[in-house]
Design a protein around this motif. Sequence first.
Motif, mmCIF file in Angstrom:
data_model
loop_
_atom_site.group_PDB
_atom_site.id
_atom_site.type_symbol
_atom_site.label_atom_id
_atom_site.label_comp_id
_atom_site.label_asym_id
_atom_site.label_seq_id
_atom_site.Cartn_x
_atom_site.Cartn_y
_atom_site.Cartn_z
ATOM 1 N N GLU A 389 0.593 -1.269 0.162
ATOM 2 C CA GLU A 389 0.081 -0.098 0.124
ATOM 3 C C GLU A 389 1.262 0.743 0.155
ATOM 4 O OE1 GLU A 389 -3.722 -1.858 2.526
ATOM 5 O OE2 GLU A 389 -2.539 -0.825 3.016
ATOM 6 N N TRP A 390 1.256 1.348 0.907
ATOM 7 C CA TRP A 390 2.843 2.492 1.343
ATOM 8 C C TRP A 390 3.478 2.344 -0.518
ATOM 9 C CZ3 TRP A 390 8.175 2.814 0.904
ATOM 10 C CH2 TRP A 390 8.383 1.869 1.366
ATOM 11 N N GLN A 391 3.839 1.388 -0.701
ATOM 12 C CA GLN A 391 4.706 1.413 -1.750
ATOM 13 C C GLN A 391 4.457 1.953 -3.131
ATOM 14 O OE1 GLN A 391 6.449 -2.484 -1.946
ATOM 15 N NE2 GLN A 391 7.942 -1.906 -0.234
ATOM 16 N N SER A 392 3.136 1.188 -3.534
ATOM 17 C CA SER A 392 2.334 2.134 -4.659
ATOM 18 C C SER A 392 2.117 3.437 -4.582
ATOM 19 C CB SER A 392 0.975 0.998 -4.809
ATOM 20 O OG SER A 392 -0.028 1.335 -3.613
ATOM 21 N N LEU A 393 1.291 3.184 -2.942
ATOM 22 C CA LEU A 393 1.088 5.080 -2.979
ATOM 23 C C LEU A 393 2.463 6.067 -3.259
ATOM 24 C CD1 LEU A 393 -1.222 7.064 -2.448
ATOM 25 C CD2 LEU A 393 0.378 7.197 0.304
ATOM 26 N N TYR A 394 3.712 5.733 -2.251
ATOM 27 C CA TYR A 394 4.666 6.900 -3.375
ATOM 28 C C TYR A 394 4.852 7.004 -4.571
ATOM 29 C CZ TYR A 394 9.970 8.549 -2.712
ATOM 30 O OH TYR A 394 10.684 8.981 -2.875
ATOM 31 N N ARG A 443 -9.018 5.493 -4.805
ATOM 32 C CA ARG A 443 -8.452 4.967 -5.652
ATOM 33 C C ARG A 443 -6.790 4.012 -5.648
ATOM 34 N NH1 ARG A 443 -6.686 10.223 -8.518
ATOM 35 N NH2 ARG A 443 -6.516 9.316 -9.794
ATOM 36 N N LEU A 444 -5.983 4.825 -4.101
ATOM 37 C CA LEU A 444 -5.806 3.588 -3.886
ATOM 38 C C LEU A 444 -5.321 2.294 -3.897
ATOM 39 C CD1 LEU A 444 -2.209 3.927 -2.374
ATOM 40 C CD2 LEU A 444 -3.233 3.700 -0.396
ATOM 41 N N MET A 445 -6.636 1.740 -3.916
ATOM 42 C CA MET A 445 -7.089 0.451 -3.212
ATOM 43 C C MET A 445 -6.739 -0.160 -5.128
ATOM 44 S SD MET A 445 -7.278 -0.658 -0.838
ATOM 45 C CE MET A 445 -5.834 0.124 -0.277
ATOM 46 N N TYR A 447 -4.633 1.014 -6.878
ATOM 47 C CA TYR A 447 -2.921 1.396 -7.414
ATOM 48 C C TYR A 447 -2.173 0.339 -6.833
ATOM 49 C CZ TYR A 447 -4.074 6.073 -9.111
ATOM 50 O OH TYR A 447 -4.433 7.232 -10.075
ATOM 51 N N VAL A 448 -3.172 -0.553 -6.164
ATOM 52 C CA VAL A 448 -2.650 -1.025 -5.296
ATOM 53 C C VAL A 448 -2.264 -2.859 -6.282
ATOM 54 C CG1 VAL A 448 -2.433 -2.990 -2.861
ATOM 55 C CG2 VAL A 448 -2.715 -0.513 -2.449
ATOM 56 N N ALA A 449 -3.816 -3.209 -6.309
ATOM 57 C CA ALA A 449 -4.232 -4.168 -7.230
ATOM 58 C C ALA A 449 -2.890 -3.924 -8.951
ATOM 59 C CB ALA A 449 -5.718 -4.213 -7.993
ATOM 60 N N MET A 450 -2.367 -2.809 -8.737
ATOM 61 C CA MET A 450 -1.819 -2.807 -9.970
ATOM 62 C C MET A 450 -0.678 -3.323 -9.904
ATOM 63 S SD MET A 450 -1.829 -2.833 -13.338
ATOM 64 C CE MET A 450 -3.079 -2.284 -14.059
ATOM 65 N N TRP A 451 -0.196 -2.819 -8.517
ATOM 66 C CA TRP A 451 0.858 -3.062 -8.291
ATOM 67 C C TRP A 451 1.612 -4.514 -7.817
ATOM 68 C CZ3 TRP A 451 5.182 -0.406 -7.839
ATOM 69 C CH2 TRP A 451 6.753 -0.379 -6.143
ATOM 70 N N LYS A 452 0.541 -4.834 -6.549
ATOM 71 C CA LYS A 452 0.545 -6.483 -6.994
ATOM 72 C C LYS A 452 0.670 -7.605 -7.839
ATOM 73 C CE LYS A 452 -2.212 -6.828 -3.213
ATOM 74 N NZ LYS A 452 -3.328 -6.936 -1.770
ATOM 75 N N PHE A 453 -0.191 -6.922 -8.918
ATOM 76 C CA PHE A 453 0.074 -7.281 -9.967
ATOM 77 C C PHE A 453 1.462 -7.376 -10.959
ATOM 78 C CE2 PHE A 453 -0.438 -7.250 -15.054
ATOM 79 C CZ PHE A 453 -0.153 -8.856 -15.111
ATOM 80 N N MET A 454 2.009 -6.273 -10.758
ATOM 81 C CA MET A 454 3.429 -6.262 -11.326
ATOM 82 C C MET A 454 4.548 -6.317 -10.931
ATOM 83 S SD MET A 454 3.169 -1.477 -12.257
ATOM 84 C CE MET A 454 4.773 -1.413 -12.095
ATOM 85 N N VAL A 455 4.640 -6.480 -9.572
ATOM 86 C CA VAL A 455 5.482 -7.311 -8.438
ATOM 87 C C VAL A 455 5.568 -8.968 -8.814
ATOM 88 C CG1 VAL A 455 5.884 -7.981 -6.661
ATOM 89 C CG2 VAL A 455 5.407 -5.499 -7.033
ATOM 90 N N ALA A 456 3.768 -9.524 -9.285
ATOM 91 C CA ALA A 456 4.089 -10.150 -9.223
ATOM 92 C C ALA A 456 4.730 -10.978 -11.225
ATOM 93 C CB ALA A 456 2.216 -11.122 -9.655
ATOM 94 N N MET A 457 4.368 -10.180 -11.849
ATOM 95 C CA MET A 457 5.258 -10.594 -13.377
ATOM 96 C C MET A 457 6.399 -9.989 -13.291
ATOM 97 S SD MET A 457 2.390 -10.967 -15.348
ATOM 98 C CE MET A 457 3.909 -10.694 -17.003
#
Length: 481
Positions: A389-394, A443-445, A447-457
């Motif tokens: 959450e804080w990482q995708s926010l940053y 909105r953050l949620m 971005y978090v979903a997208m961040w998790k997807f990117m990290v997984a990729m």
Amino acid sequence: MNNWVTEELKTADLGDKRLNKRLTFIVEGLASKPDKTVPQTFEEASQAQAVYEFWSNPHVKPSQIIAAHRDATLLRIKGHSIILVIQDTTDLEFASLATRRGLGEISKQGVEGIKVHNVLSVTTDGVPLGLIKQIAWVRKKTRKGKGYEERKRKIEEKESYRWLESFRETQELVPPEMEVVTVCDREGDIFELLASPRREGAHLLIRAAQNRNVKTSTEQGEIQKLFTLLKSQEVVGEIVLDLQKTPRRKARKATIQVKYATVTLQVPSNKPPLKHNEPVEVAAILAEEINPPPKEQKVSWLLLTTLPLNNVSDAFTYLKWYSLRWLIERYHYVLKSGCKIEELQLETGERLLRALACYSIVAWRLLWLTYTSRLDPHQPATVALEEEEWQSLYVKIHNKLELPREIPTIYQCVRWIARLGGFLARKGDGEPGVMTLWRGWQRLMDYVAMWKFMVAMVNELECDKDKDIEMKKENRNKICD
């Protein structure tokens, strides 16, 4: 997100481990998209159906859900020498549906809904720590002309008994070594509450509504009216209070003149002769605003308290504590406008009560996030946000993938979340409000979903890369052999 929900509900006992797990799943989902409908929050049809089945389950008691949150709240209050416990009642209004049943009368005439009495614990500097108790009920329809008979009934038979019940349970639940101050608005000005037995360290701070008969030691036992007596006292000091924004006023600083006196409240003539219905000695504080802004109603509070009042400094402290009562109004605002609980299309009152218990936890969490970031701003973001959450926010706010060496503070992150919700952070804008943070959180949620997807990729690519290197090593070794 998942960690705080799991921790918050770890003592949940719904009689079945599967139900406990389902409760955690539901609160996690609601916390991520609190203003969305159930099908929008739980996009898979099977998941949405599971939520509806949980709220329809007669074996799930709303009190059991609140009990888990209460246990977590009691852990949070430890370490505080004084805690404020604010009581207030609100109405939940629901639109009429042809298939809806199990609702009752509320204060608004001709409308059906649910009555809710919440007991919110707050630190003396204004951080909401959670609910101690929640009483929700469906009011039965009453016949007209029964008002006088209603007043003659014993307090235990009236709806107003909820104030006394909550006060008694608060004293039992809060550790005895802690001082606990129950704060109520004018609806809590009930003689039986003021006369209730109190353990050592338990006190009341109530805004007076009734112009009661009182005596003072300086008037040779002469009976006077409460408001008249306080008006006649000399001004002992002035204090500037920060008044928060409400539907009836703008936020402002108010200069308050203070008067006080010790009085003995006389037993009302319509009260039955119970053993604890005897005259009650309390301190009375009159706070009146001087020079209020044009078209603004001036502040005029008359507070009754069982707290010791030895000097004007004590009076100032108690006025500041009472000014925090508006936090429970903000809590109800979040529950209605943020969670949109009154828009639920559930068909029975019982289902709505179970949904209310779930949403009540979510509403508290956002309120806590708002105020803990203001009053303890240097805490690391991890006190409230998960790593992703804080990482995708940053990354979103700074528009770069490089993460900082140090974890940002909770204050920084909350203001970034507010920016996602439309907060401009201009000079003079003050602190972001609860609803601005609410919008930013949605909105953050995403971005978090997208961040998790990117990290997984990335992890998958790294894994494939490692496998490829390992295969090349094996082939090279085979050739060498």
